[in-house]
Motif scaffolding. Sequence first.
Motif, PDB file in Angstrom:
ATOM      1  N   ARG A   1      -5.635   1.485  -0.379  1.00  0.00           N
ATOM      2  CA  ARG A   1      -5.946   0.175  -0.961  1.00  0.00           C
ATOM      3  C   ARG A   1      -4.827  -0.803  -0.646  1.00  0.00           C
ATOM      4  O   ARG A   1      -3.647  -0.439  -0.648  1.00  0.00           O
TER       5      ARG A   1
ATOM      6  N   ASN B   1      -2.973  -4.029  -1.996  1.00  0.00           N
ATOM      7  CA  ASN B   1      -2.684  -5.010  -3.032  1.00  0.00           C
ATOM      8  C   ASN B   1      -1.775  -6.075  -2.430  1.00  0.00           C
ATOM      9  O   ASN B   1      -1.148  -5.849  -1.387  1.00  0.00           O
TER      10      ASN B   1
ATOM     11  N   THR C   1       0.853  -1.183   0.000  1.00  0.00           N
ATOM     12  CA  THR C   1       0.000   0.000   0.000  1.00  0.00           C
ATOM     13  C   THR C   1       0.890   1.235   0.000  1.00  0.00           C
ATOM     14  O   THR C   1       2.115   1.135  -0.066  1.00  0.00           O
TER      15      THR C   1
END
Length: 281
Positions: A212, A214, A189
């Motif tokens: 977010r 990932n 992130t």
Amino acid sequence: MRFSNGFGLFVAALAIGLIGGGFVSAAHATPVDGGIGLQEAVTPVMHDLTALHNWLVIAITAIVAFVLLLLIIVMVRFNSRANPTPSKTTHNTLLEVAWTVLPVMILVAIAIPSFRLLYKEIVIPEAEMTVKAIGYQWYWGYEYPDHGDISLISNMVEDADLEPGQPRLFTADEALVVPVDTTVRVIVTAADVIHAFAVPQFGVKIDAVPGRLNETWFRAEKTGMYYGQCSELCGTRHAFMPINVKVVTMEEFQAWSEQQQASAGSDGKVKLAQAAAAEAH
């Protein structure tokens, strides 16, 4: 049918095929001047990426050679001197079917291993440990939620502070330390703008997006120091965000994690000295 002046086109195509073909050079942990080809693969994903790359080089080279052969035939047999009266043939059903079907077959042959590799990259196997990489302007933070919430701040080592053998622009003062032969899940992130966590020898490259999470993974097969960089334009110091991943034995990792937990204090938060150094940048 006469040959038009397209000699430069097929010469350019041949040059692109040869230069981009990836004649494999000696393995290096960092990019080197004049280097051609991919760096040494040290994870299962990168082994597959290298194999796909090498196969595509063969396919592309064969296609370029075939097209070059056809162009030479056209130049020799259908130039104005050898063929003063051009043919008025406009259609050939077999030829038109062939030049439609063959490219489709080539694309399918490329797509099958590509999709298999994409699935292998995206679907994370059962992880043996998890680490978190956070991109900041302009440094990296690493956290170990499975090991007492160890937190590190990693800044680039300036030229004046480099030791012999440390690569310029690639050396960080703190490395992401992981054990060898261990499936590591990496949560990625960012705290401000979009960054990208990339380590070429691991076949890892994934965006770090604010707000977010990932994730990606790797399983390093050899001990050593492996280098990467932020691969997303993120500001004026984008080029100064190196990633160092130090792969050690399990015993060395356990000793390192115990030392980090002790030096970080009972709360396991980022060490104040490192945080202050990060803010200075």
